[in-house]
Each structure stands twice: as structure tokens, then as C-alpha cells.
Design an enzyme around this catalytic site. Structure first.
Site, PDB file in Angstrom:
ATOM      1  N   TRP A  64     -11.521  12.447   7.760  1.00  0.00           N
ATOM      2  CA  TRP A  64     -10.132  11.682   7.911  1.00  0.00           C
ATOM      3  C   TRP A  64      -9.669  11.041   6.741  1.00  0.00           C
ATOM      4  CZ3 TRP A  64      -8.163   7.424  10.815  1.00  0.00           C
ATOM      5  CH2 TRP A  64      -6.447   7.943  11.079  1.00  0.00           C
TER       6      TRP A  64
ATOM      7  N   GLU B 209      -4.475  -7.609   5.200  1.00  0.00           N
ATOM      8  CA  GLU B 209      -3.600  -6.221   5.093  1.00  0.00           C
ATOM      9  C   GLU B 209      -2.698  -6.607   6.702  1.00  0.00           C
ATOM     10  OE1 GLU B 209      -5.948  -2.932   6.634  1.00  0.00           O
ATOM     11  OE2 GLU B 209      -4.172  -0.996   6.669  1.00  0.00           O
TER      12      GLU B 209
ATOM     13  N   GLU C  74      -9.291   1.929  -1.766  1.00  0.00           N
ATOM     14  CA  GLU C  74      -9.747   2.124  -1.398  1.00  0.00           C
ATOM     15  C   GLU C  74     -10.311   2.965  -0.674  1.00  0.00           C
ATOM     16  OE1 GLU C  74      -8.058   0.573   2.446  1.00  0.00           O
ATOM     17  OE2 GLU C  74      -9.358   0.831   3.536  1.00  0.00           O
TER      18      GLU C  74
ATOM     19  N   ARG D  13       0.653  -1.019  -0.205  1.00  0.00           N
ATOM     20  CA  ARG D  13      -0.072   0.142  -0.101  1.00  0.00           C
ATOM     21  C   ARG D  13       0.616   1.004   0.262  1.00  0.00           C
ATOM     22  NH1 ARG D  13      -4.286   3.129   4.619  1.00  0.00           N
ATOM     23  NH2 ARG D  13      -1.951   3.261   5.549  1.00  0.00           N
TER      24      ARG D  13
ATOM     25  N   ARG E 225     -13.367  -4.860   3.536  1.00  0.00           N
ATOM     26  CA  ARG E 225     -12.482  -5.228   4.320  1.00  0.00           C
ATOM     27  C   ARG E 225     -12.598  -4.963   5.976  1.00  0.00           C
ATOM     28  NH1 ARG E 225      -8.832  -4.102   4.126  1.00  0.00           N
ATOM     29  NH2 ARG E 225      -8.143  -2.409   4.870  1.00  0.00           N
TER      30      ARG E 225
ATOM     31  N   HIS F 149      -8.735   7.028   1.849  1.00  0.00           N
ATOM     32  CA  HIS F 149      -9.661   7.297   3.751  1.00  0.00           C
ATOM     33  C   HIS F 149     -10.998   8.173   3.362  1.00  0.00           C
ATOM     34  CE1 HIS F 149      -9.163   6.508   7.322  1.00  0.00           C
ATOM     35  NE2 HIS F 149      -8.440   5.693   7.028  1.00  0.00           N
TER      36      HIS F 149
ATOM     37  N   ASP G 253      -4.766   3.902  -0.363  1.00  0.00           N
ATOM     38  CA  ASP G 253      -6.345   4.303   0.975  1.00  0.00           C
ATOM     39  C   ASP G 253      -6.801   5.669   0.271  1.00  0.00           C
ATOM     40  OD1 ASP G 253      -8.475   4.234   2.862  1.00  0.00           O
ATOM     41  OD2 ASP G 253      -7.035   3.012   4.255  1.00  0.00           O
TER      42      ASP G 253
ATOM     43  N   GLU H 129     -13.625  -0.864   6.007  1.00  0.00           N
ATOM     44  CA  GLU H 129     -13.172  -0.709   7.945  1.00  0.00           C
ATOM     45  C   GLU H 129     -14.226  -0.351   8.555  1.00  0.00           C
ATOM     46  OE1 GLU H 129      -9.837   0.469   6.541  1.00  0.00           O
ATOM     47  OE2 GLU H 129     -10.131   2.805   7.424  1.00  0.00           O
TER      48      GLU H 129
ATOM     49  N   TYR I 174      -2.898  11.279   6.267  1.00  0.00           N
ATOM     50  CA  TYR I 174      -3.258  10.350   6.523  1.00  0.00           C
ATOM     51  C   TYR I 174      -2.083   9.773   5.636  1.00  0.00           C
ATOM     52  CZ  TYR I 174      -4.733   6.080   6.493  1.00  0.00           C
ATOM     53  OH  TYR I 174      -4.767   4.482   6.097  1.00  0.00           O
TER      54      TYR I 174
HETATM   55  O1  KDG Z   1      -8.296   3.304  13.250  1.00  0.00           O
HETATM   56  C1  KDG Z   1      -8.260   3.695  11.751  1.00  0.00           C
HETATM   57  C2  KDG Z   1      -6.739   3.013  10.946  1.00  0.00           C
HETATM   58  O2  KDG Z   1      -7.412   1.505  10.987  1.00  0.00           O
HETATM   59  C3  KDG Z   1      -7.280   3.057   9.375  1.00  0.00           C
HETATM   60  O3  KDG Z   1      -7.279   4.083   9.220  1.00  0.00           O
HETATM   61  C4  KDG Z   1      -6.239   1.948   9.452  1.00  0.00           C
HETATM   62  O4  KDG Z   1      -7.340   3.397   6.835  1.00  0.00           O
HETATM   63  C5  KDG Z   1      -6.461   1.937   7.509  1.00  0.00           C
HETATM   64  C6  KDG Z   1      -5.963   0.826   7.101  1.00  0.00           C
HETATM   65  O5  KDG Z   1      -6.525   0.477   6.066  1.00  0.00           O
HETATM   66  O6  KDG Z   1      -5.332  -0.229   7.230  1.00  0.00           O
HETATM   67 MG    MG Z   2      -8.146   1.978   5.256  1.00  0.00          MG
END
Ligand code: KDG
Ligand code: MG
Length: 405
Positions: free
Chosen positions: A405, A342, A239, A147, A286, A215, A213, A265, A159
Site C-alpha cells: 500500500w 513534511e 519517495e 508533494r 524520512r 508508497h 510519493d 518513514e 494512494y
Molecule cells: O500512516 C501512514 C501515513 O503516515 C503515510 O502513508 C503517509 O506516506 C506518507 C507520507 O509520506 O506522509
Molecule cells: Mg510517504
């Protein structure tokens, strides 16, 4: 076999973890992970105050009945706090059942579907040169899927980027009384990321799988543009390209790009996927065991995803404890719909508290052959690392507006 005690431990061996220990009348101890990054104490209270008293006296073998008792019986269903608490109970009970059977958990889940578990690692840098060094390091460790996250010129380190020079790891939850803040600008991001992929492809060739990612930061049409602009560099996936609440958004993205998409996630149950999965708007789910109701909850999601040729990619950042990671690995090795795992390595101090049976070598995991989950939690070591208040960062646009975020 009855449950005689359920104890919640919050510790911080480098970062915070919430652990549930369930003990049976024949002396077996099952462990579960209930860590919810930045909101740890809410889950600890849910477990301590509302679940533990009801667990004592229940049949430790009745996993499905107990899952439904806490899911349906509470009336207030779903949500990250509830589902992390249910996950911890579920994983602890699976651990107990597999220990009682004298076999590693994956054997109870149907046995092996594959020989090894492919993992992707994290690479990051404040600029492209630093990112390339980080990718090289991951390749040397044996990863063939990485990643890539990079600082955007003119922006603060954002991020996925460690703002501290020479700090090899990025740990988003920062200990302190208030969250740190980051700034974000979609325009400069969208202009820069294709250059990053071009450079990394030039240096590392076509074979390495590259993941990225976003995010949750783009609008659907911005995400569609990003996908199109990265197609020449064939990412393994993008992602969380847009906010996860409005699943409709992913249709716009899907209609414009062939780049594979991953999401989930922040979801915590099968019903969060009721649009994304049947409409095939994503390629990877995820969800983590820890945040989606445990082994029972995650297997339900994966069985559903498998019908639509969507594969697993369990969330595996440092805020999933070694218990949550171990549970994931037992599913990864046994479930047909496995895609990739991951792996954001834990700091060494974490293993003072968690003694793990899984192993990692040259980009791939093995769940290990210990009976149960294979993780032993050391309570006296945990007591040496008390909870520290910590928060995930808050993100703002350049003008100060709070952003995703
Ligand atoms: O707690 C939040 C994190 O686990 C996250 O920001 C990590 O996006 C993430 C990832 O893909 O591992
Ligand atoms: Mg993520």
C-alpha cells in the site's frame, strides 16, 4: 527529580492519537506521542502494561539511561510498536528536562542552526486539473515545495487522493470495522505520471519544488524507469519508490537515475539504515521522532546520515500528533543535517486537545519559545473524543492480489 506517574491516553479528535503523560514529583508533566496508525492500541498496551509500571520511581533526568533500559533491557529490540513506545517516553523526558531548564527544547539540543524550518505541503487531485487547483492553493499558502499525488485514469482513487469530491484533505486511516481497499496497476501509473509532471511544470514553472510519493509500489526496475522518465522535470525527490525491506533494491534505482531519493518513514532505528546510508543510496531520511525512538533515536540517525551528506526530511502526516510534530521541529531547527519538514495540516478539532506553541507561516515553521516541547495536552478535552477503530487501506492489484500500500 523522580517520575511519580505515567498515563496513556488514546483519543480521536478527528483521528486517533496515543499520548503519554509523565509526571514528576515536583509537578512537571512531560508529553510524548506514540501514535502508530491503525495499530494504536498495541502501543497503548505496550506503554500501559509494560513500560508505565517501570517508569514510576525512575529519575526523570536520566534520559539516555532510560532509553537504553527500555531498548536493551527488554531483550526484544526494535519494531514499530516498541520504538513508538520508547519514542513517547523519550520525548516526554526531553520535554520535562527542557521545562526544568526553563528553555525551549531546541536550546538543549544545541540551539539554532537556522532561522526558519522549510516545509513541504500536500497537493492532490482525482485528475490533473484538480491537482493543479490543489497546487495553486498550497502556493497561495506560501509553500514553495509541494508533494503532488494524482488519480490514475482507469484506476480507483488511490494512494494520497481523496476519493470524495470537494474534500480538501486526504486522511488515509478510515474509521470502521475493516480496512477500505484500493486497486493498483503499475503500467498505467508509469505511463501517466510523466504527463502529470509535464503539465504541472508547464503551469507552475521551474521554481516550485515538486515531490512525489510512490508508497513502496514499484519493482526496482520499474522505479528506475520512473526516475529516468521524470528527470526532465527535476523532482525534488521520489519517495519510497520500492519496498523498504530490501535495501539492495535501491542500488538498482540509484544506478539508473539522478532523481534524488527519499526513504525511511516505516523504519524505526538507526540499524534499519545500515546499507542505505553508508552506500549513499538515498538523499533524505524520512524517519519521524514518533516512530524511531524519539529525539534520542532520531538524532542518532541524523548524525550518521550527516557523515554521508544525507539530509533529514521528517515524516509529518496527520498521524504524527502535534506532540510528535513539535519534537521534530526542535530537531529541525537545531540539527545541521536538516533538509525539509513534511507538513500535512491537522484538522482544527485536533487543537481542541493539543495547545501548541509552534507556528507556521508562508511555508515555514518556528518551534516557538515556550519552555519544553511547547505542547499542552488537555485531558478533559481528549475525553470528549474517544478512540475510534480505524485502519489504513489495503491495496490490491487489478486481479485481486494483495499488493504494497
Ligand atoms: O500512516 C501512514 C501515513 O503516515 C503515510 O502513508 C503517509 O506516506 C506518507 C507520507 O509520506 O506522509
Ligand atoms: Mg510517504
Amino acid at each position: 527529580m523522580n517520575i511519580v506517574s505515567a498515563e496513556v491516553v488514546v483519543c480521536s479528535p478527528g483521528r486517533n492519537f496515543v499520548t503519554l503523560l509523565v509526571t514528576t514529583d515536583d509537578g512537571l508533566v512531560g508529553v510524548g506521542d506514540a501514535t502508530l496508525n491503525g495499530r494504536e492500541l498495541a502501543v497503548a498496551s505496550y506503554l500501559q502494561d509494560h513500560i508505565a509500571p517501570l517508569l514510576v520511581g525512575r529519575d526523570a533526568q536520566a534520559i539516555e539511561g532510560t532509553w537504553q533500559y527500555f531498548y536493551r533491557g527488554a531483550y526484544w529490540r526494535r519494531g514499530p510498536v516498541t520504538m513508538a513506545a520508547i519514542a513517547a517516553v523519550d520525548v516526554a523526558l526531553w520535554d520535562i528536562k527542557a521545562q526544568a531548564a526553563g528553555m525551549p527544547l531546541y536550546q538543549l539540543l544545541g540551539g539554532r542552526s537556522r532561522e526558519t524550518i522549510r516545509a513541504y505541503g500536500h497537493a492532490h487531485g482525482r485528475d490533473i486539473a484538480e491537482l493543479a487547483d490543489s497546487v495553486r492553493e498550497r502556493k497561495e499558502q506560501g509553500f514553495d515545495a509541494v508533494r503532488v499525488q494524482v488519480g490514475i485514469p482507469g484506476n480507483d482513487p488511490g494512494y494520497g487522493i481523496s476519493g470524495t469530491p470537494g474534500k480538501p484533505r486526504y486522511e488515509p486511516a478510515i474509521a470502521g470495522p475493516r480496512p477500505t481497499e484500493e486497486r493498483w496497476d503499475a503500467g498505467s501509473y508509469l505511463r501517466f505520471i510523466p504527463k502529470v509532471f509535464e503539465n504541472i511544470r508547464q503551469e507552475f514553472g521551474d521554481e516550485l519544488d515538486l515531490l512525489h510519493d510512490v508508497h513502496h509500489r514499484l519493482t526496482p526496475i520499474e522505479a528506475a524507469r520512473l526516475g529516468k522518465s521524470l528527470e526532465p522535470y527535476h523532482p525534488f525527490w521520489l519517495e519510497d519508490v520500492t519496498v523498504a525491506e530490501n535495501q539492495q533494491s535501491m542500488r538498482t534505482v540509484r544506478e539508473h537515475t539522478t532523481v534524488p531519493l527519499a526513504m525511511g518513514e516505516t523504519y524505526n532505528s538507526l540499524v534499519d539504515y545500515l546499507q542505505l546510508i553508508p552506500e549513499q543510496l538515498i538523499d533524505y531520511v524520512r524517519s519521524a521522532v514518533t516512530h524511531s525512538g524519539g529525539v534520542t533515536g532520531l538524532r542518532r540517525i541524523l548524525d550518521f546520515a550527516a557523515v554521508y551528506q544525507i539530509r533529514s526530511a521528517a515524516h509529518g502526516p496527520t498521524d504524527i500528533s502535534p506532540i510528535g510534530l513539535a519534537a521534530s521541529l526542535h530537531i529541525d531547527v537545531s540539527h545541521h543535517a536538516f533538509g525539509i519538514q513534511e507538513y500535512m495540516q491537522h484538522e482544527e478539532t485536533v487543537f481542541d486537545v493539543f495547545d501548541v506553541g509552534y507556528s507556521f507561516d508562508r511555508g515555514a515553521f518556528q518551534p516557538g519559545e515556550r519552555a519544553g516541547l511547547g505542547v499542552v495536552f488537555d485531558q478533559s478535552a481528549a475525553a470528549k473524543h474517544p478512540y475510534k477503530q480505524a485502519y489504513l487501506p489495503v491495496n490490491r492489484l487489478r486481479d485481486g492480489t494483495v499488493h504494497d500500500w
